[in-house]
Design an enzyme around this catalytic site. Structure first.
Site, mmCIF file in Angstrom:
data_model
loop_
_atom_site.group_PDB
_atom_site.id
_atom_site.type_symbol
_atom_site.label_atom_id
_atom_site.label_comp_id
_atom_site.label_asym_id
_atom_site.label_seq_id
_atom_site.Cartn_x
_atom_site.Cartn_y
_atom_site.Cartn_z
ATOM 1 N N GLU A 122 1.436 -7.492 9.076
ATOM 2 C CA GLU A 122 1.579 -6.048 9.254
ATOM 3 C C GLU A 122 2.442 -5.401 8.182
ATOM 4 O O GLU A 122 2.254 -4.250 7.829
ATOM 5 C CB GLU A 122 2.187 -5.747 10.642
ATOM 6 C CG GLU A 122 2.309 -4.283 10.976
ATOM 7 C CD GLU A 122 0.953 -3.588 11.061
ATOM 8 O OE1 GLU A 122 0.916 -2.357 10.886
ATOM 9 O OE2 GLU A 122 -0.066 -4.280 11.287
ATOM 10 N N ARG A 174 -2.449 -8.949 -20.935
ATOM 11 C CA ARG A 174 -3.342 -8.630 -22.049
ATOM 12 C C ARG A 174 -2.680 -7.697 -23.058
ATOM 13 O O ARG A 174 -3.159 -7.563 -24.184
ATOM 14 C CB ARG A 174 -4.642 -8.020 -21.529
ATOM 15 C CG ARG A 174 -4.480 -6.656 -20.882
ATOM 16 C CD ARG A 174 -5.774 -6.195 -20.215
ATOM 17 N NE ARG A 174 -6.890 -6.185 -21.137
ATOM 18 C CZ ARG A 174 -7.143 -5.191 -21.986
ATOM 19 N NH1 ARG A 174 -6.337 -4.152 -22.038
ATOM 20 N NH2 ARG A 174 -8.182 -5.241 -22.785
ATOM 21 N N ASP A 230 -8.151 1.114 -25.369
ATOM 22 C CA ASP A 230 -8.723 1.032 -24.031
ATOM 23 C C ASP A 230 -8.674 2.375 -23.316
ATOM 24 O O ASP A 230 -7.829 3.218 -23.598
ATOM 25 C CB ASP A 230 -7.941 0.019 -23.181
ATOM 26 C CG ASP A 230 -8.286 -1.410 -23.542
ATOM 27 O OD1 ASP A 230 -9.356 -1.623 -24.123
ATOM 28 O OD2 ASP A 230 -7.473 -2.299 -23.236
ATOM 29 N N PRO A 246 0.807 -1.219 0.000
ATOM 30 C CA PRO A 246 0.000 0.000 0.000
ATOM 31 C C PRO A 246 0.845 1.275 0.000
ATOM 32 O O PRO A 246 0.326 2.355 -0.282
ATOM 33 C CB PRO A 246 -0.837 -0.116 1.278
ATOM 34 C CG PRO A 246 -0.117 -1.096 2.132
ATOM 35 C CD PRO A 246 0.562 -2.039 1.199
#
Length: 249
Positions: free
Chosen positions: A119, A157, A172, A92
């Protein structure tokens, strides 16, 4: 062929993902190969412990460096030829993942993705092992597995020959820097709603202009932040001013 190795404590999570849809087709076409490794197998000691309490105290457990270092070393020893791998830490705290990052990673020969749990990671993993830290969004997941699946799908992809239509990844949303224009298919009228006439006109120039303008419209309405650094052509600038005027009226 791109080689993708994933280090995870829960390798079973990837079975359905890697054996379905485009990712399965990419493997069958030998565009990509997948290898999911339980790095607990590399942990030392009788109990194969992969985590421990953090020095200095605090909540939660921290992943130990030894199992991950040894797992990466084993992968590198197995594959001695080719470019060095990009070693990606799903975290994160990493850079927010974008289509541009996916396009960058799609040029690599070998990716190693590390999925954390608990953690966090021992800091020495960041300092000495990884080349990239990636976050798929500003929220916290139980582990890095779901994020790794997102990265693998978005990269694979883009590999040559994976999608049936080579233009698909180019058109896209986010690939051009803008959101994609609306799409319509048969029937031409459904529940009283009609397909825009320009799309059934057969005039390809007008169709392309409509798509480009609608792409601008959708980006302005939904992600205006994308327009801040987008290199608009003179025609696009004119369209954008028209669209802004329509919103005010």
């Amino acid at each position: 062929m791109m080689r993708i190795d994933v280090l995870s404590l829960f390798p079973e999570m990837f079975e359905g993902v890697f054996q379905s849809s485009i990712l399965k087709k990419a493997s069958e076409k030998q565009a990509a190969s997948y290898n999911v490794i339980n790095f607990r197998e590399f942990a030392e000691g009788k109990h194969k412990t992969v985590d421990d309490y953090p020095y200095g105290g605090g909540a939660g457990m921290v992943l130990k460096p030894q199992p991950i270092f040894d797992a990466v070393k084993a992968i590198q020893q197995e594959r001695k030829e080719g470019q060095p791998p990009r070693i990606i830490l799903m975290c994160p705290q990493g850079e927010r993942y974008t289509q541009q990052k996916a396009e960058e990673l799609a040029k690599e020969e070998h990716l190693i993705l590390i999925c954390g749990h608990y953690e966090g990671y021992d800091e020495r993993i960041r300092q000495e092992l990884v080349t990239d830290e990636i976050s798929i969004g500003d929220y916290v997941l139980t582990g890095g597995e779901l994020g790794a699946m997102v990265v693998v799908d978005s990269v694979v992809r883009l590999l040559p020959g994976v999608l049936g239509n080579e233009a698909s990844p180019v058109l896209d949303s986010f690939s051009s820097g803008l959101l994609e224009h609306p799409h319509y298919t048969r029937p031409a009228e459904f529940c009283g709603l009609k397909v825009p006439e320009v799309l059934t006109s057969g005039n390809h120039q007008l169709i392309e202009e409509w798509r480009e303008k609608e792409s601008l419209r959708r980006t302005l309405e939904r992600r205006p932040d994308l327009l801040e650094n987008f290199p608009l052509s003179s025609k696009q600038k004119q369209w954008l001013e028209q669209l802004k005027g329509e919103r005010k009226s």
